[in-house]
Design an enzyme around this catalytic site. Structure first.
Site, PDB file in Angstrom:
ATOM      1  N   ASN A  45       2.798 -13.051   1.431  1.00 18.97           N
ATOM      2  CA  ASN A  45       3.939 -13.949   1.344  1.00 18.97           C
ATOM      3  C   ASN A  45       3.589 -15.164   0.490  1.00 18.97           C
ATOM      4  O   ASN A  45       2.448 -15.609   0.435  1.00 18.97           O
ATOM      5  CB  ASN A  45       4.450 -14.365   2.724  1.00 18.97           C
ATOM      6  CG  ASN A  45       3.432 -15.086   3.581  1.00 18.97           C
ATOM      7  OD1 ASN A  45       2.258 -14.724   3.635  1.00 18.97           O
ATOM      8  ND2 ASN A  45       3.882 -16.104   4.299  1.00 18.97           N
ATOM      9  N   GLU A  57       6.237  -8.006   1.499  1.00 19.35           N
ATOM     10  CA  GLU A  57       6.733  -6.718   1.041  1.00 19.35           C
ATOM     11  C   GLU A  57       7.304  -6.811  -0.380  1.00 19.35           C
ATOM     12  O   GLU A  57       7.175  -5.872  -1.161  1.00 19.35           O
ATOM     13  CB  GLU A  57       7.812  -6.184   1.994  1.00 19.35           C
ATOM     14  CG  GLU A  57       7.319  -5.955   3.414  1.00 19.35           C
ATOM     15  CD  GLU A  57       7.421  -7.207   4.309  1.00 19.35           C
ATOM     16  OE1 GLU A  57       7.376  -7.020   5.529  1.00 19.35           O
ATOM     17  OE2 GLU A  57       7.545  -8.340   3.785  1.00 19.35           O
ATOM     18  N   CYS A 114      11.558  -7.916   7.432  1.00 17.44           N
ATOM     19  CA  CYS A 114      12.886  -8.479   7.667  1.00 17.44           C
ATOM     20  C   CYS A 114      13.938  -7.536   7.080  1.00 17.44           C
ATOM     21  O   CYS A 114      13.608  -6.523   6.456  1.00 17.44           O
ATOM     22  CB  CYS A 114      12.992  -9.867   7.044  1.00 17.44           C
ATOM     23  SG  CYS A 114      13.026  -9.875   5.230  1.00 17.44           S
ATOM     24  N   CYS A 133      13.675  -6.979   3.293  1.00 23.36           N
ATOM     25  CA  CYS A 133      12.517  -6.158   2.948  1.00 23.36           C
ATOM     26  C   CYS A 133      12.704  -4.706   3.368  1.00 23.36           C
ATOM     27  O   CYS A 133      12.235  -3.799   2.688  1.00 23.36           O
ATOM     28  CB  CYS A 133      11.251  -6.749   3.550  1.00 23.36           C
ATOM     29  SG  CYS A 133      10.800  -8.296   2.731  1.00 23.36           S
TER      30      CYS A 133
END
Length: 131
Positions: free
Chosen positions: A47, A60, A91, A94
């Site tokens: 991230n 991702e 999420c 993603c």
């Protein structure tokens, strides 16, 4: 289904290692993602946060960027982990990205065990829905 053997231990460890590279000065949550590609490669991502919060990149997303930059292919299996090794679920955005680049048969490590994207994102909108 793909014939590439999935080593979940290797994928999970790769995700944790990727999380070590996260840029997360706001949340402090290091996230790493690792995926097995249909040609046997493993791609990873971490991230990358932003001061505006909403413009941050999930692990991702950076992982699929690496997929495309390193020759493309199709995602076969995905593991997401915190820097401490805790299982994390992708999420909604993603999940859509993983479905796009892995299809309904791509498998994801989840709290309920390994599940196909068709179960993780049921009734997904994908490329097959477009003219």
């Amino acid at each position: 289904m793909n014939n590439v053997a999935i080593n979940w231990t290797v994928l999970r460890e790769a995700a944790v290692a990727a999380a070590a590279n996260a840029y997360c000065p706001y949340s402090g949550l290091r996230v790493g993602a690792a995926a097995l590609v249909d040609d046997g490669r493993i791609v990873v991502g971490c991230n990358v946060e932003n001061a505006t919060y909403g413009l941050g990149l999930c692990a991702e997303c950076t992982m699929v960027g690496q997929l495309r930059l390193s020759g493309g292919g199709k995602l076969v299996a995905v593991a997401c982990r915190s820097g401490d090794g805790e299982l994390l679920m992708p999420c909604g955005r993603c999940r859509q990205v993983l479905y796009e680049l892995g299809g309904p048969d791509c498998v994801v490590d989840t709290p309920r065990g390994v599940l196909a994207m068709a179960e993780v994102l049921p009734e997904a909108f994908g490329p097959e829905a477009l003219p």
